[in-house]
Design an enzyme around this catalytic site. Structure first.
Site, mmCIF file in Angstrom:
data_model
loop_
_atom_site.group_PDB
_atom_site.id
_atom_site.type_symbol
_atom_site.label_atom_id
_atom_site.label_comp_id
_atom_site.label_asym_id
_atom_site.label_seq_id
_atom_site.Cartn_x
_atom_site.Cartn_y
_atom_site.Cartn_z
ATOM 1 N N HIS A 471 -10.405 -9.324 10.421
ATOM 2 C CA HIS A 471 -9.932 -9.513 11.703
ATOM 3 C C HIS A 471 -8.803 -10.060 11.855
ATOM 4 C CE1 HIS A 471 -14.426 -8.807 13.011
ATOM 5 N NE2 HIS A 471 -13.986 -7.695 12.558
HETATM 6 C C1 LIG Z 1 -12.698 -3.366 5.954
HETATM 7 C C2 LIG Z 1 -12.571 -3.452 7.256
HETATM 8 C C3 LIG Z 1 -13.717 -3.377 8.309
HETATM 9 C C4 LIG Z 1 -13.495 -3.645 9.743
HETATM 10 N N1 LIG Z 1 -14.602 -3.550 10.367
HETATM 11 C C5 LIG Z 1 -14.434 -3.473 11.658
HETATM 12 C C6 LIG Z 1 -15.742 -3.152 12.642
HETATM 13 O O1 LIG Z 1 -16.561 -2.785 12.189
HETATM 14 N N2 LIG Z 1 -15.203 -3.020 13.901
HETATM 15 C C7 LIG Z 1 -14.093 -3.595 14.440
HETATM 16 O O2 LIG Z 1 -13.884 -3.719 15.738
HETATM 17 N N3 LIG Z 1 -13.054 -3.903 13.591
HETATM 18 C C8 LIG Z 1 -13.156 -3.887 12.449
HETATM 19 N N4 LIG Z 1 -12.232 -3.971 11.534
HETATM 20 C C9 LIG Z 1 -11.033 -4.776 12.160
HETATM 21 C C10 LIG Z 1 -10.229 -3.412 12.881
HETATM 22 O O3 LIG Z 1 -10.158 -2.055 12.318
HETATM 23 C C11 LIG Z 1 -8.748 -3.890 13.209
HETATM 24 O O4 LIG Z 1 -8.538 -4.892 13.697
HETATM 25 C C12 LIG Z 1 -7.812 -2.629 13.880
HETATM 26 O O5 LIG Z 1 -7.918 -1.363 13.286
HETATM 27 C C13 LIG Z 1 -6.496 -3.234 13.655
HETATM 28 O O6 LIG Z 1 -5.563 -2.129 14.199
HETATM 29 P P1 LIG Z 1 -3.933 -2.097 14.344
HETATM 30 O O7 LIG Z 1 -3.657 -0.823 14.980
HETATM 31 O O8 LIG Z 1 -3.471 -3.372 14.791
HETATM 32 O O9 LIG Z 1 -3.619 -2.135 12.796
HETATM 33 P P2 LIG Z 1 -4.060 -0.840 11.750
HETATM 34 O O10 LIG Z 1 -5.090 -0.097 12.190
HETATM 35 O O11 LIG Z 1 -4.067 -1.497 10.431
HETATM 36 O O12 LIG Z 1 -2.499 -0.028 11.771
HETATM 37 C C14 LIG Z 1 -1.429 -0.121 11.293
HETATM 38 C C15 LIG Z 1 -0.877 1.119 10.706
HETATM 39 O O13 LIG Z 1 0.450 0.908 10.232
HETATM 40 C C16 LIG Z 1 0.745 1.397 9.071
HETATM 41 N N5 LIG Z 1 1.848 0.636 8.552
HETATM 42 C C17 LIG Z 1 2.033 -0.652 8.296
HETATM 43 N N6 LIG Z 1 3.173 -1.155 7.938
HETATM 44 C C18 LIG Z 1 3.898 0.056 7.794
HETATM 45 C C19 LIG Z 1 5.167 0.544 7.580
HETATM 46 N N7 LIG Z 1 6.241 -0.469 7.208
HETATM 47 N N8 LIG Z 1 5.760 1.650 8.123
HETATM 48 C C20 LIG Z 1 4.705 2.468 8.280
HETATM 49 N N9 LIG Z 1 3.593 2.429 8.543
HETATM 50 C C21 LIG Z 1 3.016 1.366 8.638
HETATM 51 C C22 LIG Z 1 -0.639 0.985 8.179
HETATM 52 O O14 LIG Z 1 -0.617 2.064 7.202
HETATM 53 C C23 LIG Z 1 -1.693 1.297 9.256
HETATM 54 O O15 LIG Z 1 -2.030 2.685 9.319
HETATM 55 C C24 LIG Z 1 -12.098 -3.749 10.041
HETATM 56 C C25 LIG Z 1 -11.195 -3.865 9.243
HETATM 57 C C26 LIG Z 1 -11.414 -3.579 8.066
HETATM 58 C C27 LIG Z 1 -9.946 -3.597 7.040
#
Ligand SMILES: Cc1cc2nc3c(=O)[nH]c(=O)nc-3n(C[C@H](O)[C@H](O)[C@H](O)COP(=O)(O)OP(=O)(O)OC[C@H]3O[C@@H](n4cnc5c(N)ncnc54)[C@H](O)[C@@H]3O)c2cc1C
Length: 543
Positions: A471
């Site tokens: 997280h």
């Molecule tokens: C293994 C795991 C289990 C988890 N379990 C849970 C759960 O059960 N319940 C829950 O609520 N949360 C869970 N989480 C946490 C939750 O999923 C994340 O906090 C949330 O998805 C984050 O969202 P975000 O949009 O910030 O980032 P992300 O969903 O990580 O999205 C960022 C995106 O940007 C892309 N990206 C990054 N850098 C670049 C770049 N330079 N150029 C182009 N694209 C790029 C990445 O590839 C990715 O697709 C878990 C996370 C993981 C990894």
């Protein structure tokens, strides 16, 4: 550098928040939107089958596979830091738990000066996103794109865990996202008919039918292009070429808690000394970019179960595995349709606290590490994570090369309060696991075992075995103080036409799993962006 056309909005990162933005910003058909994602299409079979998440921890086709720097308080161990690199981002590889956090988290954000982010302010966005299988009520929405459902079936061990909690005075709670988070119960999940409901599935699938949305996969954004302190586009790398895309409206970074600060630093927006060290011209000295990183540390107890009723027993026997596969195919039920945490709870380690400070996860399998092979004996896991850590870490680029992973350092357990809460949480978990209701199920605590009993022993155990519960947040924190990176409207301070909308902007990590709150941020950001675009349009028409 090759140039593409000009867009109204460019969204970087198709993760939990990015897919929401791409959908909402393109919905009216009036704006041309470009969505850039470093990973590929979400075709991997195990993305869509809930239990498959265990297989994605180490799969480079969908995962950035980051590692933290050695963590000083965890015996200098590097901690695995999986992140989704695929459409849907982490929502395509996560444990599927749907937990929003506590009312107090958002009221605290508001108390820090973030107008518009109190619980009352954000609840409508949680509801807007939600397709709650139980139907709509005061706390839930039923008309949104994100499927939220109960576990496909109850399990006797989970029932026993909930009863055991009751036996030591913790109430049963059938809705961790309702009136109160406190108590023990089943988690709800982002799932429908036994299939994962990532944001790629919920939001992007429908948005891709629109001609005004362009989705570029395997497109690594290298930096934001700035002219005179204003974002005018981005440079990204795709199929060996560097391409520049221009923007009329705004660039929105949604690359996650590791990706967004990395891109800002590569763009010359970050701590001046760090940027100079790597030969990057400083366009704006913003010390907070990459600072204040938070995460939930978890420690897991492993148990041998008295009877072969766990997932271990399914994967280790051919006939049971076949039966489980068949049940899934025919009825979308059984072990394959189970999320990472099945049941769990939110507890107070000190009755004087206003709300829970630790979360427990009960998993009906056991392995030496997350994503590792399951044990040959009937096994289960029960873990504790501290919900509001005081420790702060950082993200720092290691070079000017966008393909090089940044330094990720969480500084887990770096305060006395964090150490104390983890230890007290584990003591509480032991009391639940030792309560009468679980006696028929728990044969023994295998790891760490009863010899590890004092507070000091447990702290040693956490240092040796503690790991992330995935997280990371707050590395480009929202706020009104000097060190905050974005203002309460998510605009990067001192830079024009550049916003952030992902887990990196959380002022403090929410007391729970972080996917739902990140999706809420995507929803609210979309509203803020569209409102401003409308204002500009109205002014232009009037002039
Ligand atoms: C293994 C795991 C289990 C988890 N379990 C849970 C759960 O059960 N319940 C829950 O609520 N949360 C869970 N989480 C946490 C939750 O999923 C994340 O906090 C949330 O998805 C984050 O969202 P975000 O949009 O910030 O980032 P992300 O969903 O990580 O999205 C960022 C995106 O940007 C892309 N990206 C990054 N850098 C670049 C770049 N330079 N150029 C182009 N694209 C790029 C990445 O590839 C990715 O697709 C878990 C996370 C993981 C990894």
């Amino acid at each position: 550098m090759a140039e593409t056309e000009t867009y109204d909005f460019i969204v970087v990162g198709a993760g939990s928040a990015g897919c929401v933005l791409a959908d909402r910003l393109s919905a009216s058909g009036r704006f041309r939107v470009l969505l850039l994602e470093a990973g590929g299409e979400d075709k991997h079979l195990w993305i869509h089958i809930p239990i498959g998440y265990g297989k994605l921890f180490t799969d480079a086709r969908v995962n950035w596979l980051y590692q933290s720097a050695p963590e000083p308080e965890l015996n200098n161990r590097a901690i695995m830091q999986p992140r989704g690199k695929v459409l849907g981002g982490c929502s395509s590889i996560n444990g599927l738990l749907y937990v929003r956090g506590q009312r107090q988290d958002f009221d605290h954000w508001r108390q820090l000066g973030n107008v518009g982010w109190s619980y009352e302010d954000v609840l409508p966005y949680f509801k807007k996103s939600e397709a709650q299988a139980r139907g709509a009520d005061e706390f839930h929405g039923a008309g949104g794109p994100l499927a939220v459902a109960d576990q496909v079936e109850p399990h006797e061990v989970c029932e026993a865990f909930i009863r055991a909690a009751q036996e030591i005075g913790i109430p049963r709670n059938d809705d961790f996202n309702g009136a109160s988070q406190e108590g023990a119960g089943y988690f709800q999940t982002t799932m429908r008919n036994g299939r994962r409901w990532s944001t790629a599935r919920a939001y992007l699938k429908r948005a891709r039918a629109r001609a005004n949305l362009t989705v570029a996969t395997h497109a690594l954004t290298e930096r934001v292009l700035l002219e005179g302190g204003i974002a005018v586009g981005v440079a990204y790398r795709q199929q060996g070429r560097t391409i520049s895309a221009r923007v009329r409206g705004e660039v929105i970074l949604a690359a996650g808690a590791f990706g967004s600060p990395q891109i800002l630093q590569l763009s010359g927006l970050g701590p001046a000394a760090l940027l100079r060290q790597h030969g990057i011209s400083v366009l704006r000295d913003i010390p907070g970019v990459g600072a204040d990183l938070q995460d939930h540390l978890q420690a897991r107890f492993l148990y041998r179960v008295t009877r072969p009723i766990t997932l271990n027993d399914v994967v280790n026997r051919f006939d049971r595995k076949m039966w489980a596969g068949l049940r899934y195919v025919l009825f979308r039920k059984g072990p394959l349709a189970v999320s990472a945490g099945y049941a769990g709870g939110f507890f107070r380690t000190d009755p004087r606290l206003e709300s829970p400070d630790v979360q427990a996860h009960v998993l009906l399998f056991s392995a030496d590490k997350p994503g590792g092979s399951l044990h040959s004996w009937p096994g289960m896991t029960a873990s504790i994570c501290q919900l509001r850590p005081e420790s702060r870490g950082w993200i720092r680029i290691k070079s000017a090369n966008p393909s090089e992973a940044p330094e990720i350092r969480l500084n887990y357990l770096s305060t006395e309060g964090d150490k104390r809460t983890m230890v007290q949480g584990l003591q509480l978990l032991r009391r639940i696991m030792g309560a009468p209701a679980l006696k028929p199920y728990v044969a023994e605590e295998r790891d760490p075992g009863p010899s590890v009993s004092t507070d000091a022993d447990l702290l040693t155990f956490v240092r040796a075995r503690g790991t992330t519960i995935f997280h990371p947040t707050s590395s480009c924190r929202m706020g009104i103080d000097e060190a905050a990176v974005v203002d309460p409207e998510l605009r990067v301070k001192g830079v024009g036409r550049l916003r952030l909308a992902d887990a990196s902007v959380m002022p403090t990590v929410v007391s729970g799993n972080t996917n739902a709150a990140t999706i809420m941020i995507g929803e609210k950001a979309s509203d803020l962006i569209l409102r401003d675009a409308e204002l500009i349009r109205t002014r232009a028409t009037a002039a």
